[in-house]
Scaffold this motif. Structure first.
Motif, mmCIF file in Angstrom:
data_model
loop_
_atom_site.group_PDB
_atom_site.id
_atom_site.type_symbol
_atom_site.label_atom_id
_atom_site.label_comp_id
_atom_site.label_asym_id
_atom_site.label_seq_id
_atom_site.Cartn_x
_atom_site.Cartn_y
_atom_site.Cartn_z
ATOM 1 N N ALA A 175 1.534 -5.655 7.463
ATOM 2 C CA ALA A 175 2.793 -5.858 7.013
ATOM 3 C C ALA A 175 2.353 -7.270 7.423
ATOM 4 C CB ALA A 175 3.656 -5.662 8.024
ATOM 5 N N ALA A 233 5.160 1.464 0.794
ATOM 6 C CA ALA A 233 5.488 1.511 -0.571
ATOM 7 C C ALA A 233 6.315 3.229 -0.068
ATOM 8 C CB ALA A 233 4.740 1.160 -1.743
ATOM 9 N N PRO A 234 6.925 3.890 -1.346
ATOM 10 C CA PRO A 234 7.657 4.979 -0.493
ATOM 11 C C PRO A 234 7.329 5.550 -2.012
ATOM 12 C CG PRO A 234 9.097 3.486 -1.439
ATOM 13 C CD PRO A 234 8.205 2.530 -0.810
ATOM 14 N N GLY A 235 7.512 6.861 -2.337
ATOM 15 C CA GLY A 235 7.186 7.896 -3.255
ATOM 16 C C GLY A 235 6.865 8.447 -3.359
ATOM 17 N N ASP A 286 3.738 -0.939 -6.377
ATOM 18 C CA ASP A 286 3.576 -1.076 -7.554
ATOM 19 C C ASP A 286 4.448 -0.648 -9.265
ATOM 20 O OD1 ASP A 286 0.512 -1.429 -6.911
ATOM 21 O OD2 ASP A 286 0.610 0.781 -6.234
ATOM 22 N N PRO A 288 6.510 5.632 4.528
ATOM 23 C CA PRO A 288 6.335 4.218 5.107
ATOM 24 C C PRO A 288 6.673 3.827 5.876
ATOM 25 C CG PRO A 288 7.605 4.130 2.998
ATOM 26 C CD PRO A 288 7.736 5.543 3.177
ATOM 27 N N THR A 319 -2.690 9.635 2.815
ATOM 28 C CA THR A 319 -2.926 9.171 0.824
ATOM 29 C C THR A 319 -4.437 8.879 1.119
ATOM 30 O OG1 THR A 319 -1.431 6.841 0.498
ATOM 31 C CG2 THR A 319 -0.415 9.497 0.206
ATOM 32 N N GLU A 342 6.221 7.662 -8.802
ATOM 33 C CA GLU A 342 6.757 6.705 -9.330
ATOM 34 C C GLU A 342 6.105 5.796 -10.187
ATOM 35 O OE1 GLU A 342 6.311 7.711 -6.612
ATOM 36 O OE2 GLU A 342 8.437 9.049 -6.645
ATOM 37 N N ALA A 343 4.628 4.892 -9.423
ATOM 38 C CA ALA A 343 3.937 3.936 -10.579
ATOM 39 C C ALA A 343 3.596 4.750 -11.862
ATOM 40 C CB ALA A 343 3.526 3.289 -9.640
ATOM 41 N N THR A 383 2.680 11.053 5.582
ATOM 42 C CA THR A 383 2.103 12.047 4.683
ATOM 43 C C THR A 383 0.963 10.878 4.905
ATOM 44 O OG1 THR A 383 4.119 12.956 3.878
ATOM 45 C CG2 THR A 383 2.093 12.844 2.380
ATOM 46 N N ALA A 440 0.862 -1.685 -0.042
ATOM 47 C CA ALA A 440 -0.295 -0.100 0.175
ATOM 48 C C ALA A 440 1.080 0.940 0.090
ATOM 49 C CB ALA A 440 -0.913 -0.208 1.133
ATOM 50 N N GLN A 441 0.436 2.378 -1.075
ATOM 51 C CA GLN A 441 1.213 3.713 -1.024
ATOM 52 C C GLN A 441 1.015 4.019 0.355
ATOM 53 O OE1 GLN A 441 0.088 6.862 -2.831
ATOM 54 N NE2 GLN A 441 -2.186 6.165 -2.292
ATOM 55 N N GLY A 442 2.235 4.742 0.761
ATOM 56 C CA GLY A 442 2.302 5.715 2.055
ATOM 57 C C GLY A 442 2.439 5.093 3.379
ATOM 58 N N ILE A 443 1.956 3.341 3.420
ATOM 59 C CA ILE A 443 1.975 3.212 4.494
ATOM 60 C C ILE A 443 3.140 1.723 4.130
ATOM 61 C CG2 ILE A 443 0.703 0.911 5.575
ATOM 62 C CD1 ILE A 443 -1.953 2.660 5.147
ATOM 63 N N THR A 471 1.760 5.338 -5.837
ATOM 64 C CA THR A 471 2.568 6.866 -6.541
ATOM 65 C C THR A 471 2.955 6.979 -8.081
ATOM 66 O OG1 THR A 471 4.377 5.415 -6.507
ATOM 67 C CG2 THR A 471 3.557 5.611 -4.485
ATOM 68 N N LEU A 525 6.453 10.330 0.689
ATOM 69 C CA LEU A 525 5.802 9.698 1.516
ATOM 70 C C LEU A 525 6.929 8.464 2.566
ATOM 71 C CD1 LEU A 525 3.059 7.691 -1.025
ATOM 72 C CD2 LEU A 525 2.545 9.529 0.015
ATOM 73 N N LYS A 528 7.093 -2.447 6.762
ATOM 74 C CA LYS A 528 7.317 -2.903 5.411
ATOM 75 C C LYS A 528 7.121 -4.233 5.135
ATOM 76 C CE LYS A 528 12.759 -2.921 6.646
ATOM 77 N NZ LYS A 528 12.495 -2.089 7.727
ATOM 78 N N SER A 529 6.597 -4.076 3.531
ATOM 79 C CA SER A 529 5.452 -4.999 3.550
ATOM 80 C C SER A 529 5.918 -6.709 2.447
ATOM 81 C CB SER A 529 5.004 -3.809 2.232
ATOM 82 O OG SER A 529 3.971 -4.968 1.676
#
Lengths: 321, 124
Positions: free
Chosen positions: B58, A265-267, A290, A281, B21, B102-103, B19, A260-263, B100, A279, A284-285
């Motif tokens: 996780a 996954a960085p970006g 993505d 995160p 989202t 980037e994706a 942040t 999940a983005q922001g939780i 994101t 973001l 660690k997933s």
């Protein structure tokens, strides 16, 4: 920013003494919008905070946001475009008939009061939500409101901003504009990007059955789209990337679970005023991001022959390679 | 017990100015208290943001990938996805809201290399 008269939320926080929310319910959909940016904050220019600001809410029904507003204007459903057009006429002191005003469900006094308040404001900002942009008139409503904002600048500083939902949907607009020159509804089937909403927009494409495969990322059309569109997604090979098994995953040929983005996954994600935010995160997933999965799909496709007959490449592509 | 300690008394790690989202506000002042498995507290976040942070963990709740409803490895799924998209004449790349930038850039490249369609939630 595509020619629209707008600003950042930081400017709204510092300067906007007149706020209009049109067709949105920020109290429930963007709960921190009032406290963080538009109403409660004190600034150099608005030292008394909420007391220095006026908030007008325009909507078809009383929502929880009404409590936070100073003036609530209940417009008749489907009459937003008419109301904006009347306001544009009143701002320029043009004639508007009583019947035309009656059609919107509001009174002449209320509209004259609104117009005089708009003109008296030092910095006005209009936020418009899906109640305006997704009902009868659709993008014509948004365009009319943006025009009203632009025309108000003959009298005072005025801006408009859409209330975007769905996390990074603003980022999608920005990235597509950067990469292709267009914000959405793009086709690459001639080898260069073309823009035509209605022809290349997803619901239309799916309902007509134009596409023969679908790659769905960070969305769940299987839960939100009209049934004919979902039926077409069932017919064609659909590939889904999502942190959860969604409605769309259940009808898809391939599902890949991602972080999940922001939780996890960085970006980067864009705020509704088109400010990019990094973001951070926390977790660690066990799943890939993505970005990684799409990049690996791109790499796998690059190994296959190009999509023109016999894998021949168009000249402009060959020159770049 | 200090406010940052969990039930098992191992202190939680704190991330400042994280942040969120969930909605278009993208609030960047959230304080997250986590133990690497789940986020226990999201200070300053609203009702929607708290639910967003606290509901993701996780843990490996779902299979890594599914092909025709059967469990598969990520490598197999990526190969199958590439094959299906490459075979199509007019593939559609859609969504890009909950992901994101980037994706999203990779998605634009995907639609470009396939000669397909590219669209987001904005067109709804």
């Amino acid at each position: 920013m595509g020619g629209k008269v707008t600003c950042t939320l930081g400017e709204v926080k510092q300067r906007a003494d007149f706020i209009i929310y049109w067709g949105g319910n920020p109290a429930e959909c963007h709960p921190r919008h009032f406290s963080k940016y538009t109403l409660m904050q004190k600034s150099k220019f608005l030292p008394k905070g909420r007391k220095d600001r006026t908030m007008v809410l325009v909507d078809i029904r009383e929502t929880k946001s009404v409590k936070a507003s100073d003036i609530f204007l209940q417009v008749r459903p489907g009459k937003d475009f008419e109301l904006i057009t009347i306001l544009r006429a009143l701002v320029k002191e043009q004639q508007v008939t009583d019947e035309q005003i009656e059609e919107t469900g509001l009174s002449r006094e209320a509209l004259n009061d609104l117009v005089s308040r708009m003109k008296a404001a030092k910095f006005g900002c209009m936020f418009f939500g899906m109640g305006l942009s997704m009902t009868r008139g659709k993008h014509m409503n948004s365009a009319a409101l943006l025009t009203l904002a632009a025309e108000m600048n003959a009298f005072t500083k005025f801006v408009a901003m859409p209330m975007r939902g769905h996390g990074n949907v603003t980022g999608a607009d920005v990235i597509m504009r950067w990469q292709t020159g267009f914000p959405f509804g793009i086709s690459f089937n001639r080898g260069y990007p073309r823009y035509n909403p209605g022809e290349f927009s997803t619901i239309d494409v799916l309902v007509r059955g134009d596409c023969d495969a679908a790659f769905i990322i960070g969305a769940d059309p299987g839960g939100t789209m009209p049934q004919p569109a979902i039926n077409h997604l069932k017919r064609i090979p659909t590939i889904v990337l999502d942190p959860h098994i969604t409605h769309t995953s259940k009808l898809a040929r391939v599902h890949i679970t991602t972080a999940a983005q922001g939780i996890a996954a960085p970006g980067t994600a864009y705020r509704m005023d088109e400010i990019p935010m990094p973001l951070k995160p926390a977790l660690k997933s066990p799943y890939p991001s993505d970005e990684e999965v799409v990049r690996r799909i791109n790499e796998a496709i690059a190994k296959k022959p190009f999509w023109l007959p016999e894998g021949s490449m168009p000249q402009m592509v060959t020159e770049q390679v | 017990m200090s406010p940052t300690a969990s039930k098992s008394d191992t202190p939680l790690q704190v991330i400042d100015n994280a942040t969120c989202t969930f909605c278009g506000c993208v609030c960047d002042d959230i304080q997250l208290h986590h133990d690497e498995m789940r986020i226990h507290k999201a200070k300053k976040a609203c009702v929607l943001g708290s639910a967003w942070f606290l509901n993701h963990t996780a843990e490996k709740k779902y299979p890594s990938a599914l092909i025709d409803g059967k469990e598969a490895t990520v490598d197999e799924a990526i190969e199958e996805a590439a094959r299906l998209l490459h075979e199509a004449d007019m593939p559609l790349v859609y969504g890009m809201s909950n992901t994101t930038c980037e994706a999203q850039k990779e998605c634009a490249a995907l639609a470009d290399s396939l000669g397909g369609l590219l669209d987001s939630h904005t067109s709804l």
